[in-house]
Design a protein around this motif. Sequence first.
Motif, PDB file in Angstrom:
ATOM      1  N   GLY A 185      -5.310   3.657  11.878  1.00 49.38           N
ATOM      2  CA  GLY A 185      -6.141   2.825  11.672  1.00 49.38           C
ATOM      3  C   GLY A 185      -5.759   1.443  12.095  1.00 49.38           C
ATOM      4  N   CYS A 186      -7.006   0.356  12.554  1.00 48.97           N
ATOM      5  CA  CYS A 186      -6.260  -1.036  12.724  1.00 48.97           C
ATOM      6  C   CYS A 186      -6.471  -1.833  11.691  1.00 48.97           C
ATOM      7  N   ILE A 187      -5.013  -2.164  11.159  1.00 48.84           N
ATOM      8  CA  ILE A 187      -4.737  -2.905   9.888  1.00 48.84           C
ATOM      9  C   ILE A 187      -4.797  -4.226  10.013  1.00 48.84           C
ATOM     10  N   TYR A 188      -5.025  -4.984  11.079  1.00 44.75           N
ATOM     11  CA  TYR A 188      -5.097  -6.578  11.322  1.00 44.75           C
ATOM     12  C   TYR A 188      -5.206  -6.667  12.680  1.00 44.75           C
ATOM     13  N   ARG A 189      -6.815  -7.984  12.496  1.00 43.23           N
ATOM     14  CA  ARG A 189      -6.619  -8.149  13.944  1.00 43.23           C
ATOM     15  C   ARG A 189      -7.846  -9.280  13.929  1.00 43.23           C
ATOM     16  N   GLN A 190      -6.719 -10.425  14.770  1.00 44.95           N
ATOM     17  CA  GLN A 190      -7.514 -11.909  14.482  1.00 44.95           C
ATOM     18  C   GLN A 190      -7.676 -12.150  15.949  1.00 44.95           C
ATOM     19  N   HIS A 191      -8.548 -13.071  16.005  1.00 40.33           N
ATOM     20  CA  HIS A 191      -8.673 -13.711  17.128  1.00 40.33           C
ATOM     21  C   HIS A 191      -9.084 -14.314  17.366  1.00 40.33           C
ATOM     22  N   ASP A 192      -8.848 -15.505  16.755  1.00 43.18           N
ATOM     23  CA  ASP A 192      -8.001 -17.054  17.141  1.00 43.18           C
ATOM     24  C   ASP A 192      -7.105 -18.038  16.904  1.00 43.18           C
ATOM     25  N   LEU A 193      -6.106 -16.614  17.427  1.00 44.81           N
ATOM     26  CA  LEU A 193      -4.044 -17.341  16.887  1.00 44.81           C
ATOM     27  C   LEU A 193      -4.205 -17.899  18.069  1.00 44.81           C
ATOM     28  N   PHE A 194      -3.659 -18.836  18.089  1.00 41.98           N
ATOM     29  CA  PHE A 194      -3.110 -20.093  19.220  1.00 41.98           C
ATOM     30  C   PHE A 194      -4.186 -20.013  20.390  1.00 41.98           C
ATOM     31  N   GLY A 195      -5.562 -20.860  19.225  1.00 40.40           N
ATOM     32  CA  GLY A 195      -6.910 -21.634  19.844  1.00 40.40           C
ATOM     33  C   GLY A 195      -7.300 -20.459  20.678  1.00 40.40           C
ATOM     34  N   GLY A 196      -7.097 -18.891  20.119  1.00 42.02           N
ATOM     35  CA  GLY A 196      -8.508 -17.513  21.150  1.00 42.02           C
ATOM     36  C   GLY A 196      -7.698 -16.340  21.238  1.00 42.02           C
ATOM     37  N   ILE A 197      -6.484 -16.546  21.102  1.00 37.79           N
ATOM     38  CA  ILE A 197      -5.985 -15.346  21.279  1.00 37.79           C
ATOM     39  C   ILE A 197      -6.559 -13.881  20.421  1.00 37.79           C
ATOM     40  N   THR A 198      -6.569 -13.345  20.661  1.00 43.20           N
ATOM     41  CA  THR A 198      -6.906 -11.188  20.156  1.00 43.20           C
ATOM     42  C   THR A 198      -5.967 -10.854  20.002  1.00 43.20           C
ATOM     43  N   VAL A 199      -5.421 -10.656  18.161  1.00 43.25           N
ATOM     44  CA  VAL A 199      -3.710  -9.294  18.821  1.00 43.25           C
ATOM     45  C   VAL A 199      -4.245  -8.531  17.211  1.00 43.25           C
ATOM     46  N   SER A 200      -3.865  -6.989  17.229  1.00 41.04           N
ATOM     47  CA  SER A 200      -3.526  -6.346  16.256  1.00 41.04           C
ATOM     48  C   SER A 200      -2.497  -6.105  16.032  1.00 41.04           C
ATOM     49  N   SER A 201      -2.492  -4.760  15.258  1.00 44.08           N
ATOM     50  CA  SER A 201      -2.040  -4.322  13.936  1.00 44.08           C
ATOM     51  C   SER A 201      -1.918  -2.553  13.649  1.00 44.08           C
ATOM     52  N   TYR A 202      -1.288  -1.885  13.805  1.00 44.42           N
ATOM     53  CA  TYR A 202      -2.065  -0.504  13.479  1.00 44.42           C
ATOM     54  C   TYR A 202      -1.002   0.051  12.784  1.00 44.42           C
ATOM     55  N   ARG A 203      -1.590   1.343  12.141  1.00 44.30           N
ATOM     56  CA  ARG A 203      -1.082   2.110  11.383  1.00 44.30           C
ATOM     57  C   ARG A 203      -1.376   3.476  11.702  1.00 44.30           C
ATOM     58  N   PHE A 204      -0.150   3.993  11.696  1.00 41.81           N
ATOM     59  CA  PHE A 204      -0.553   6.035  12.339  1.00 41.81           C
ATOM     60  C   PHE A 204       0.125   7.295  11.507  1.00 41.81           C
ATOM     61  N   GLY A 205      -0.843   7.770  11.219  1.00 39.66           N
ATOM     62  CA  GLY A 205      -0.909   8.986   9.792  1.00 39.66           C
ATOM     63  C   GLY A 205      -1.572   7.607   8.378  1.00 39.66           C
ATOM     64  N   ASN A 206      -2.135   8.928   7.597  1.00 45.78           N
ATOM     65  CA  ASN A 206      -3.101   8.280   6.270  1.00 45.78           C
ATOM     66  C   ASN A 206      -1.617   7.968   4.966  1.00 45.78           C
ATOM     67  N   LEU A 207      -1.847   7.376   4.635  1.00 49.97           N
ATOM     68  CA  LEU A 207      -0.934   6.690   3.616  1.00 49.97           C
ATOM     69  C   LEU A 207      -0.500   8.117   2.519  1.00 49.97           C
ATOM     70  N   PRO A 208       0.361   7.666   2.331  1.00 46.22           N
ATOM     71  CA  PRO A 208       0.492   8.927   1.139  1.00 46.22           C
ATOM     72  C   PRO A 208      -0.051   9.154  -0.088  1.00 46.22           C
ATOM     73  N   ASP A 209      -0.669  10.095  -1.173  1.00 46.79           N
ATOM     74  CA  ASP A 209      -1.621  10.044  -2.033  1.00 46.79           C
ATOM     75  C   ASP A 209      -0.749   8.817  -3.724  1.00 46.79           C
ATOM     76  N   GLU A 240       0.837  -1.175   0.157  1.00 50.11           N
ATOM     77  CA  GLU A 240      -0.504  -0.009   0.058  1.00 50.11           C
ATOM     78  C   GLU A 240       0.487   1.398  -0.135  1.00 50.11           C
ATOM     79  N   LEU A 241       2.023   1.297   0.277  1.00 49.28           N
ATOM     80  CA  LEU A 241       3.085   2.311   0.009  1.00 49.28           C
ATOM     81  C   LEU A 241       2.929   2.335  -1.178  1.00 49.28           C
ATOM     82  N   PRO A 242       3.421   4.071  -1.290  1.00 49.91           N
ATOM     83  CA  PRO A 242       3.520   4.694  -3.321  1.00 49.91           C
ATOM     84  C   PRO A 242       4.826   3.915  -4.012  1.00 49.91           C
ATOM     85  N   GLU A 243       5.588   3.814  -2.825  1.00 48.11           N
ATOM     86  CA  GLU A 243       7.417   2.709  -3.231  1.00 48.11           C
ATOM     87  C   GLU A 243       7.864   2.465  -1.997  1.00 48.11           C
ATOM     88  N   LYS A 244       9.126   1.616  -2.627  1.00 47.31           N
ATOM     89  CA  LYS A 244       9.549   1.250  -1.862  1.00 47.31           C
ATOM     90  C   LYS A 244      10.677   2.576  -1.059  1.00 47.31           C
TER      91      LYS A 244
END
Length: 270
Positions: free
Chosen positions: A246-270, A40-44
């Motif tokens: 923004g939350c960019i990843y959220r899973q509720h069943d890791l290791f048989g029931g664990i909730t984990v998440s990841s986040y982005r801070f700031g907007n993506l460049p145009d 999703e980044l415009p370039e590396k």
Amino acid sequence: MTRLPSYFLSHGGGPWPFMDNEFSRMFGELEQSLKTVAAELPEKPSAVLVISGHWEAVEFQVASAATPGMVYDYHGFPEHTYHVRYPAPGDPALAAEVQQRLRDVGLPCHLDSEQGFDHGAFSLLYPMYPEADVPVVQLSLLHSMDPAAHLAAGRALAPLREKNILIVGSGMSYHNLRLLGPGGAEPSRQFDKWLQQTLVESEPDTRRERLEHWSQAPSARIAHPREDHLLPLMVALGAAEQEPAGCIYRQHDLFGGITVSSYRFGNLPD
């Protein structure tokens, strides 16, 4: 002006991207989210600065080797995972700039030419940039685990985002290795709900205050008996302190029931 977002990414368990078994397949959703971050980044990015939950020091340390080695900081995995390589180059000039920016705000920082990539770095970088063609620099946590100091470090490093440097806090939103599976389901859900409210729904000043007192959150010390995997979040947020999350990843069943998440801070460049 292009300004990259910063990220707090849950990095999964051990060297999972270098395995092909039931354990590694558990991280399929995480793998896809990491690939999406890169896509999703415009370039590396010109380089990636990783703050890993697997490196601590009394004062900040920044890895300065031009050709970093590997740190196999996990136990009980297949033999071949102790020989994997992630051959991305380092960036000594960026390391020196990180050191100076932290020193300029009164945060002592030292160069470490011996530190290699630990799995908090290579386990998420391999799915993101499998060709290892983006330079990588690692920054340690403080052994004190002081949230305010890590937020301050993020503020000091924020200008790097305008130089096409990707700032990544690498940890886990839930990290209690003694309470994985169904027993950790409810505590991880409670803490993740608080994390979502804090990061995504709160105003910047409230967000900062809540994070500085994160241990008062529901199930906080069950989710993080020791906060080494949470503190990278503080640096990533500090680098985009007034910007939306923004939350960019959220899973509720890791290791048989664990909730984990990841986040982005700031907007993506145009």
